[in-house]
Design a protein around this motif. Structure first.
Motif, mmCIF file in Angstrom:
data_model
loop_
_atom_site.group_PDB
_atom_site.id
_atom_site.type_symbol
_atom_site.label_atom_id
_atom_site.label_comp_id
_atom_site.label_asym_id
_atom_site.label_seq_id
_atom_site.Cartn_x
_atom_site.Cartn_y
_atom_site.Cartn_z
ATOM 1 N N ALA A 177 0.861 -1.177 0.000
ATOM 2 C CA ALA A 177 0.000 0.000 0.000
ATOM 3 C C ALA A 177 0.893 1.221 0.000
ATOM 4 C CB ALA A 177 -0.925 0.009 1.213
ATOM 5 N N LEU A 178 0.461 2.259 -0.681
ATOM 6 C CA LEU A 178 1.288 3.449 -0.810
ATOM 7 C C LEU A 178 0.409 4.688 -0.902
ATOM 8 C CD1 LEU A 178 4.388 3.881 -1.082
ATOM 9 C CD2 LEU A 178 4.029 4.117 -3.542
ATOM 10 N N LEU A 179 0.767 5.697 -0.131
ATOM 11 C CA LEU A 179 0.123 7.007 -0.213
ATOM 12 C C LEU A 179 1.211 8.048 -0.380
ATOM 13 C CD1 LEU A 179 -2.361 8.960 0.159
ATOM 14 C CD2 LEU A 179 -1.707 9.047 2.560
ATOM 15 N N ALA A 180 1.018 8.940 -1.363
ATOM 16 C CA ALA A 180 1.936 10.050 -1.567
ATOM 17 C C ALA A 180 1.155 11.349 -1.459
ATOM 18 C CB ALA A 180 2.615 9.947 -2.925
ATOM 19 N N ASP A 181 1.637 12.225 -0.597
ATOM 20 C CA ASP A 181 1.036 13.548 -0.424
ATOM 21 C C ASP A 181 2.089 14.578 -0.828
ATOM 22 O OD1 ASP A 181 -0.774 15.473 0.170
ATOM 23 O OD2 ASP A 181 -0.833 15.110 2.334
ATOM 24 N N VAL A 182 1.652 15.746 -1.209
ATOM 25 C CA VAL A 182 2.572 16.739 -1.735
ATOM 26 C C VAL A 182 2.259 18.102 -1.123
ATOM 27 C CG1 VAL A 182 1.148 17.251 -3.762
ATOM 28 C CG2 VAL A 182 3.607 17.643 -3.857
ATOM 29 N N ASP A 183 3.313 18.849 -0.843
ATOM 30 C CA ASP A 183 3.159 20.241 -0.407
ATOM 31 C C ASP A 183 3.051 21.088 -1.664
ATOM 32 O OD1 ASP A 183 3.557 22.893 0.361
ATOM 33 O OD2 ASP A 183 4.884 22.344 2.012
ATOM 34 N N PRO A 184 1.877 21.692 -1.933
ATOM 35 C CA PRO A 184 1.701 22.425 -3.193
ATOM 36 C C PRO A 184 2.689 23.568 -3.380
ATOM 37 C CG PRO A 184 -0.401 22.065 -2.094
ATOM 38 C CD PRO A 184 0.658 21.691 -1.116
ATOM 39 N N SER A 185 3.154 24.141 -2.299
ATOM 40 C CA SER A 185 4.034 25.308 -2.428
ATOM 41 C C SER A 185 5.471 24.928 -2.733
ATOM 42 C CB SER A 185 3.977 26.149 -1.150
ATOM 43 O OG SER A 185 4.429 25.398 -0.046
ATOM 44 N N THR A 186 5.936 23.797 -2.190
ATOM 45 C CA THR A 186 7.340 23.416 -2.368
ATOM 46 C C THR A 186 7.531 22.202 -3.264
ATOM 47 O OG1 THR A 186 7.345 21.937 -0.443
ATOM 48 C CG2 THR A 186 7.834 24.278 -0.049
ATOM 49 N N GLY A 187 6.478 21.421 -3.461
ATOM 50 C CA GLY A 187 6.623 20.180 -4.212
ATOM 51 C C GLY A 187 7.199 19.051 -3.398
ATOM 52 N N ASP A 212 15.532 17.100 -5.653
ATOM 53 C CA ASP A 212 16.501 16.820 -4.596
ATOM 54 C C ASP A 212 15.924 15.801 -3.623
ATOM 55 O OD1 ASP A 212 19.142 18.028 -3.293
ATOM 56 O OD2 ASP A 212 17.698 17.623 -1.684
ATOM 57 N N GLU A 213 16.793 14.906 -3.134
ATOM 58 C CA GLU A 213 16.300 13.858 -2.231
ATOM 59 C C GLU A 213 15.737 14.416 -0.938
ATOM 60 O OE1 GLU A 213 20.732 14.113 -1.155
ATOM 61 O OE2 GLU A 213 19.490 14.289 -2.955
ATOM 62 N N ASN A 214 16.144 15.609 -0.564
ATOM 63 C CA ASN A 214 15.621 16.207 0.666
ATOM 64 C C ASN A 214 14.168 16.655 0.525
ATOM 65 O OD1 ASN A 214 17.988 16.076 2.416
ATOM 66 N ND2 ASN A 214 18.911 17.497 0.960
ATOM 67 N N LEU A 215 13.653 16.650 -0.695
ATOM 68 C CA LEU A 215 12.240 16.950 -0.911
ATOM 69 C C LEU A 215 11.368 15.707 -0.806
ATOM 70 C CD1 LEU A 215 12.380 19.529 -3.845
ATOM 71 C CD2 LEU A 215 11.816 19.974 -1.449
ATOM 72 N N VAL A 216 11.978 14.563 -0.530
ATOM 73 C CA VAL A 216 11.232 13.311 -0.382
ATOM 74 C C VAL A 216 11.372 12.848 1.064
ATOM 75 C CG1 VAL A 216 10.946 10.942 -1.157
ATOM 76 C CG2 VAL A 216 11.666 12.701 -2.786
ATOM 77 N N HIS A 217 10.256 12.724 1.747
ATOM 78 C CA HIS A 217 10.250 12.270 3.144
ATOM 79 C C HIS A 217 9.478 10.960 3.210
ATOM 80 C CE1 HIS A 217 9.083 13.184 7.632
ATOM 81 N NE2 HIS A 217 9.746 12.046 7.484
ATOM 82 N N VAL A 218 10.213 9.865 3.399
ATOM 83 C CA VAL A 218 9.594 8.560 3.586
ATOM 84 C C VAL A 218 9.376 8.362 5.076
ATOM 85 C CG1 VAL A 218 9.802 6.075 3.232
ATOM 86 C CG2 VAL A 218 10.724 7.661 1.524
ATOM 87 N N THR A 493 12.511 4.842 23.295
ATOM 88 C CA THR A 493 11.629 4.831 22.131
ATOM 89 C C THR A 493 12.487 4.719 20.879
ATOM 90 O OG1 THR A 493 9.963 6.193 23.226
ATOM 91 C CG2 THR A 493 9.899 6.121 20.811
ATOM 92 N N VAL A 494 12.134 3.767 20.011
ATOM 93 C CA VAL A 494 12.905 3.532 18.789
ATOM 94 C C VAL A 494 12.043 3.906 17.587
ATOM 95 C CG1 VAL A 494 14.108 1.817 17.379
ATOM 96 C CG2 VAL A 494 14.212 1.677 19.882
ATOM 97 N N ILE A 495 12.590 4.723 16.714
ATOM 98 C CA ILE A 495 11.909 5.107 15.481
ATOM 99 C C ILE A 495 12.763 4.634 14.319
ATOM 100 C CG2 ILE A 495 11.031 7.015 14.081
ATOM 101 C CD1 ILE A 495 10.608 8.559 16.686
ATOM 102 N N ASN A 496 12.187 3.802 13.478
ATOM 103 C CA ASN A 496 12.897 3.218 12.342
ATOM 104 C C ASN A 496 12.303 3.705 11.029
ATOM 105 O OD1 ASN A 496 14.603 1.082 13.745
ATOM 106 N ND2 ASN A 496 12.576 0.529 14.486
ATOM 107 N N GLY A 497 13.148 3.787 10.019
ATOM 108 C CA GLY A 497 12.655 3.939 8.660
ATOM 109 C C GLY A 497 12.124 5.308 8.300
ATOM 110 N N ASP A 498 12.473 6.345 9.026
ATOM 111 C CA ASP A 498 12.058 7.705 8.689
ATOM 112 C C ASP A 498 13.262 8.417 8.075
ATOM 113 O OD1 ASP A 498 11.636 10.637 9.023
ATOM 114 O OD2 ASP A 498 9.751 9.982 9.966
ATOM 115 N N THR A 499 13.144 8.801 6.795
ATOM 116 C CA THR A 499 14.318 9.321 6.082
ATOM 117 C C THR A 499 14.700 10.733 6.483
ATOM 118 O OG1 THR A 499 12.946 10.077 4.225
ATOM 119 C CG2 THR A 499 13.881 7.849 4.087
ATOM 120 N N VAL A 500 13.852 11.442 7.207
ATOM 121 C CA VAL A 500 14.234 12.753 7.733
ATOM 122 C C VAL A 500 14.939 12.589 9.069
ATOM 123 C CG1 VAL A 500 13.348 14.911 8.684
ATOM 124 C CG2 VAL A 500 12.524 14.106 6.477
ATOM 125 N N LEU A 501 14.387 11.746 9.926
ATOM 126 C CA LEU A 501 14.990 11.539 11.237
ATOM 127 C C LEU A 501 16.288 10.731 11.146
ATOM 128 C CD1 LEU A 501 11.738 10.773 13.263
ATOM 129 C CD2 LEU A 501 13.004 12.938 13.143
#
Length: 750
Positions: A177-187, A212-218, A493-501
């Motif tokens: 399952a996959l959901l992609a949301d977008v910030d209209p102002s920044t993309g 840029d990869e920093n515009l993608v937050h998994v 507390t363990v947080i896994n798999g967040d590409t920003v954190l």
């Protein structure tokens, strides 16, 4: 205070048992579009046209950026697979039933499905190839060492068999399952549902879109099982985010079970011609194997790592003076293949162990004794083989293979396996015992990164590059952290798999989460502890050598009233604190990386007792024992759970699960009516023996991966037990051993 080795309850369970997990299909956004994939109904053909129903938003290859193909994540053997990569959508030619040719968007999932059924795809059919040997050769390579021809030339006994492993794959509780949301102002894209290797997927997606990869937050997500097939980069992993980015609207896609069975990576399908050379005493002199590997229609993200692992791991835990393996990777008009739990090792172990069973009978030696005679001894480890796999040299690290085999056989006897075998034989039942040794690999690098932070409340947060696939990684990493900091795992507390954190994570695959990820967390936690002691020495005005840490408190040795807590130290690390030196970073935290050049090699033994009904062909697994060397068990309960689940999947692959195709390339197992999986009724009570006698020397925790050992030797053990039950002189020849094939074998035996 110590946490490592304790049976700490899983930290994940309270939310999962209350229905509070965060899964892909749980995510929704206002105004989201629903995506449905239109898939090819034929196995091979020239794409002529795709109709667009009135009012429907239909996207085809013509609408995508040109030349998009999904890259290989792991490149090995210096073989260029670029001509065989899968396009995101078929543009000119379709190569398997289920290949994506278009997508439909609608405001409602049912409307999207209805519109997708109205899309007419015109295809001029082309000749179909389902026979592996007749496919297109995408790659061919050899691995080995020693003088194999000389070994076979001086042999007293040469034993050769042919053995096929059928095509099957993982069926997680939760489809993709996959959901992609977008910030209209920044993309900027917010992605929910990518698992396993989120940082790699982030980078691939950013490159394909051209941002840029920093515009993608998994985002970190729960997953209802992974097993190798979940979380790789598939066509949908580009289509959903790209359409969200292009349309500036959330887009959601949820795979149904019928899609899953034709769309996710299949695995396993191989044909082996394997031979071994022995002297008169049963000593193994040489081993060689010629393999055909059916990779389906394309090379996907795994490239050819499954065939490489097949050859590199084929000698197993045995003393093999000379080895040669050749493998041909063939493309056919079937769903493309990738990894499935114990990739390459399930296949190779089944083939090798069946060869040893046949050889024992022909030489006239007990099956277990033949293995005992040829296992590498503890004194021979570490043992280097002049081969590499996954970019690392094969160096078998620590172990006592003989000792574990002996422990397993003693345990099987103690539990009544042998007495039950004799008792049932006396009743005239067709029962057999199977024994299979295996060697695993785990802890693949090259690196993993982790952050550990202590807050002003004293709570600890860990940001890991691993992903939560159901394996209990949150609990394991919390225990590792708690042990290093001497705190209760409950405050971690363990947080896994967040590409920003955690932007540098390698993901969870290849049984690496505890070995590599745990070692990175261990280093980061120790660095935080050292910083806390350093700060505490300033706060208490004593030297660091005079301090000790106990239960989250740093105190002066011999002075019980003179201490500070981690919370106190965290407050003292705030900006403006008088305890901070000029230009010293604020905060009580650390980021550390753990790098490895060599994998670690766990190993084990499977022993099983089966009852064969020759009238119906049904094979009933009566008893099952797994003995496994894990180096060091961070949480024994979770190790046992991994092994139990692996056995269940192994029974399925050995007896039931198979993707078959007709001559036209049409899949014959597209529902659970035809793709059969084991239920509780097909599984016995499973006995587990976890050994911790050989800590891994290559990581500070001494751990070896536990994710795949319950599955690796299941095919070999069950095949051996069926062969024993039927009294065959040759091999069973093929897995899975379906009822029809068992009946055929029984007729041959008679």
């Amino acid at each position: 205070m110590t946490s490592i080795g304790e049976r700490v309850p899983r930290k994940e369970d309270p939310r999962l048992l209350r229905g509070l997990g965060r899964f892909g299909d749980d995510q929704d956004r206002p105004g989201q579009l629903w995506l449905r994939v239109v898939r090819s109904p034929v196995a091979h053909g020239r794409l002529v046209s795709i109709s667009r129903p009135n009012g429907a938003q239909v996207v085809t290859a013509e609408d995508l950026p040109p030349g998009l193909r999904i890259p290989v994540r792991l490149k090995v053997q210096d073989i260029d697979l670029s001509d065989h990569l899968q396009p995101v959508l078929a543009a000119e030619e379709v190569r398997y039933v289920g290949e994506p040719v278009a997508v439909v968007l609608a405001d409602d999932p049912y409307e999207a499905e209805d519109l997708a059924e109205l899309v007419q795809v015109e295809i001029d059919e082309l000749p179909v190839t389902v026979d592996t040997a007749a496919g297109v050769r995408a790659a061919e390579f050899e691995l080995g060492y020693g003088d194999v021809e000389a070994a076979f030339g001086k042999a007293d006994h040469v034993v050769q068999i042919e053995f096929d492993v059928g095509r099957h794959s993982a069926v997680p509780l939760e489809p993709r399952a996959l959901l992609a949301d977008v910030d209209p102002s920044t993309g900027a894209l917010q992605i929910f549902g990518m698992t396993k290797v989120p940082v790699f997927n982030r980078d691939v997606l950013a490159t394909m879109i051209g941002i840029d990869e920093n515009l993608v937050h998994v985002h970190a997500m729960d997953a209802g099982g992974g097993f190798g097939v979940r979380g790789e980069f598939y066509p949908e992993d580009f289509l959903v985010p790209w359409l969200a980015w292009k349309l500036r609207r959330p887009v959601k896609w949820v795979e149904d079970r019928a899609e899953h069975l034709v769309a996710v990576n299949h695995s396993r399908q191989q044909q082996h011609v394997i031979a071994a050379a022995f002297d008169n005493e049963g000593t193994l002199l040489g081993l060689k194997d010629d393999v055909l590997h059916d990779n389906g229609a394309y090379a996907r993200t795994h490239g050819i790592i499954v065939p490489e692992l097949t050859l590199a791991m084929l000698p197993g835990p045995y003393r093999v003076p000379a080895f040669h393996g050749r493998i041909r990777v063939m493309l056919t008009n079937k769903t493309p293949c990738g990894t499935y739990r114990a990739p390459g090792r399930f296949e190779g172990t089944a083939v090798r162990e069946q060869l040893l069973d046949v050889a024992a009978d022909r030489i006239g030696i007990d099956r277990v004794e033949l293995r005992r005679k040829n296992l590498l001894t503890a004194d021979e480890l570490p043992h280097t083989r002049a081969m590499s796999t996954l970019g690392t040299d094969v160096v078998l690290d620590s172990g006592d293979y003989l000792g574990l085999l002996d422990k397993a056989m003693v345990e099987a006897d103690r539990l009544g396996y042998l007495s039950q075998l004799e008792s049932l034989k006396a009743q005239g039942r067709k029962v057999g015992l199977g024994v299979a040794m295996f060697l695993e690999k785990s802890g693949l690098g090259p690196q993993e990164t982790a952050d550990v932070t202590i807050g002003t409340s004293g709570d600890v947060r860990v940001y890991s590059g691993g992903t939560s696939l159901g394996q209990g990684i949150e609990t394991i990493l919390a225990q590792v952290t708690a042990d290093a900091l001497t705190v209760d795992p409950a405050v971690v507390t363990v947080i896994n798999g967040d590409t920003v954190l955690q932007p540098f994570g390698g993901g969870s695959w290849a049984s690496r989460s505890t070995v590599v990820g745990g070692s990175a967390v261990h280093r980061a936690a120790l660095a935080v502890r050292e910083r806390a002691i350093r700060m505490a020495s300033r706060m208490l005005e004593v030297s660091e050598e005079d301090l000790e840490v106990s239960a989250g408190t740093i105190g002066v040795k011999g002075a019980p009233g003179s201490s500070v807590s981690y919370a106190d130290v965290a407050k003292a690390c705030r900006p403006g604190s008088p305890y901070l030196q000029p230009d010293e970073p604020a905060g009580l935290s650390a980021r550390r990386r753990f790098e490895v050049e060599h994998m670690t090699y766990p190993y084990g033994v499977h022993v099983t007792l089966v009852d064969v009904d020759t009238g119906t062909g049904r094979v009933k697994v009566l008893r099952y024992l797994v003995a496994y060397e894990v180096g060091r068990a961070i949480n024994p309960t979770l190790v046992e759970g991994q092994l139990l689940g692996g056995v269940a999947q192994g029974v399925g692959g050995a007896l039931l699960e198979e993707f078959r195709y007709d001559e036209a390339g049409q899949p014959q197992a597209v529902t659970f009516m035809d793709y059969l999986m084991p239920t509780a009724a097909e599984l016995p009570q499973i006995d587990i023996l976890v050994a911790q006698d050989a800590p891994a020397p290559g990581n500070p925790l001494g751990v070896k991966g536990a994710g795949e050992g319950g599955l690796t030797a299941a095919g070999g053990a069950i095949a051996g037990a069926i062969r024993d039950a039927l009294g065959l002189t040759g091999p069973v020849g093929r897995l899975p051993m379906t009822a029809e094939r068992v009946r055929g074998l029984d007729k041959e035996g008679k």
